[in-house]
Design a protein around this motif. Sequence first.
Motif, PDB file in Angstrom:
ATOM      1  N   ILE A  87       0.853  -1.184   0.000  1.00  0.00           N
ATOM      2  CA  ILE A  87       0.000   0.000   0.000  1.00  0.00           C
ATOM      3  C   ILE A  87       0.889   1.233   0.000  1.00  0.00           C
ATOM      4  O   ILE A  87       1.688   1.426   0.904  1.00  0.00           O
ATOM      5  CB  ILE A  87      -0.920   0.019   1.235  1.00  0.00           C
ATOM      6  N   SER A  88       0.752   2.053  -1.022  1.00  0.00           N
ATOM      7  CA  SER A  88       1.543   3.273  -1.066  1.00  0.00           C
ATOM      8  C   SER A  88       0.776   4.401  -0.390  1.00  0.00           C
ATOM      9  O   SER A  88      -0.420   4.301  -0.144  1.00  0.00           O
ATOM     10  CB  SER A  88       1.875   3.661  -2.508  1.00  0.00           C
ATOM     11  N   GLY A 138      -0.155   7.116  -1.608  1.00  0.00           N
ATOM     12  CA  GLY A 138      -1.124   7.763  -2.486  1.00  0.00           C
ATOM     13  C   GLY A 138      -2.447   7.041  -2.640  1.00  0.00           C
ATOM     14  O   GLY A 138      -3.394   7.588  -3.180  1.00  0.00           O
ATOM     15  N   ILE A 139      -2.550   5.800  -2.167  1.00  0.00           N
ATOM     16  CA  ILE A 139      -3.782   5.041  -2.345  1.00  0.00           C
ATOM     17  C   ILE A 139      -4.784   5.434  -1.266  1.00  0.00           C
ATOM     18  O   ILE A 139      -4.494   5.395  -0.080  1.00  0.00           O
ATOM     19  CB  ILE A 139      -3.511   3.529  -2.305  1.00  0.00           C
ATOM     20  N   ALA A 159      -9.249  -0.273  -2.441  1.00  0.00           N
ATOM     21  CA  ALA A 159      -8.756   1.043  -2.848  1.00  0.00           C
ATOM     22  C   ALA A 159      -9.915   1.791  -3.484  1.00  0.00           C
ATOM     23  O   ALA A 159     -10.745   1.215  -4.183  1.00  0.00           O
ATOM     24  CB  ALA A 159      -7.611   0.912  -3.834  1.00  0.00           C
ATOM     25  N   THR A 218     -11.304   3.867  -6.227  1.00  0.00           N
ATOM     26  CA  THR A 218     -10.987   4.246  -7.606  1.00  0.00           C
ATOM     27  C   THR A 218     -12.161   5.009  -8.200  1.00  0.00           C
ATOM     28  O   THR A 218     -13.213   5.122  -7.573  1.00  0.00           O
ATOM     29  CB  THR A 218     -10.683   3.015  -8.486  1.00  0.00           C
ATOM     30  N   TYR A 231      -5.119   1.106 -11.426  1.00  0.00           N
ATOM     31  CA  TYR A 231      -4.750   1.636 -10.111  1.00  0.00           C
ATOM     32  C   TYR A 231      -3.767   0.703  -9.412  1.00  0.00           C
ATOM     33  O   TYR A 231      -2.807   1.135  -8.777  1.00  0.00           O
ATOM     34  CB  TYR A 231      -6.021   1.816  -9.278  1.00  0.00           C
ATOM     35  N   HIS A 234      -1.066   3.073  -9.705  1.00  0.00           N
ATOM     36  CA  HIS A 234      -1.645   3.934  -8.668  1.00  0.00           C
ATOM     37  C   HIS A 234      -2.412   5.124  -9.239  1.00  0.00           C
ATOM     38  O   HIS A 234      -2.553   6.157  -8.578  1.00  0.00           O
ATOM     39  CB  HIS A 234      -0.576   4.409  -7.672  1.00  0.00           C
ATOM     40  N   GLU A 235      -2.919   4.975 -10.447  1.00  0.00           N
ATOM     41  CA  GLU A 235      -3.819   5.964 -11.059  1.00  0.00           C
ATOM     42  C   GLU A 235      -4.615   5.256 -12.157  1.00  0.00           C
ATOM     43  O   GLU A 235      -4.297   4.137 -12.537  1.00  0.00           O
ATOM     44  CB  GLU A 235      -3.057   7.164 -11.615  1.00  0.00           C
TER      45      GLU A 235
END
Length: 133
Positions: free
Chosen positions: A24-25, A27-28, A48, A50, A63, A67-68
């Motif tokens: 898990i970063s 940014g999530i 997450a 989204t 994602y 992560h996007e």
Amino acid sequence: MSYGQKHKKIQILSCDLSYIDVCISEGIVIDKGACLLLPNEFNGYIYADTTADGNCLYNAVSYFFIHENSLSTQLHLFTILELMAYADKYLVLEVFEKDYSNIAPFVAEIMEMCRIGAWRTLGALYGLASVKY
């Protein structure tokens, strides 16, 4: 993953996904309400948050990888191309035998997948699993 590795493919995505960070970063954004719905056996997993635009399958995979959501349209297109190019391979899979006695329903499903935001079926999961990352 094992199904997707059966066929040799060329690299078609514009980014290098040879290493995938499954941690898990920062940014999530975690959907805490959805996490409460997870069965106990998946206690260590998270949902997450989204984009909820009807393309949740592709948004979630994009994602997960980068992560996007920016890969979601490409993933959508490549899944459709995969299913069209290798229809003969999919139609003989046991999981599809009862739904696709011939090619017509399979083609109709692929046509429905072409609509942005259309519901994704099991065929989309198999096609997406086979897209070369």
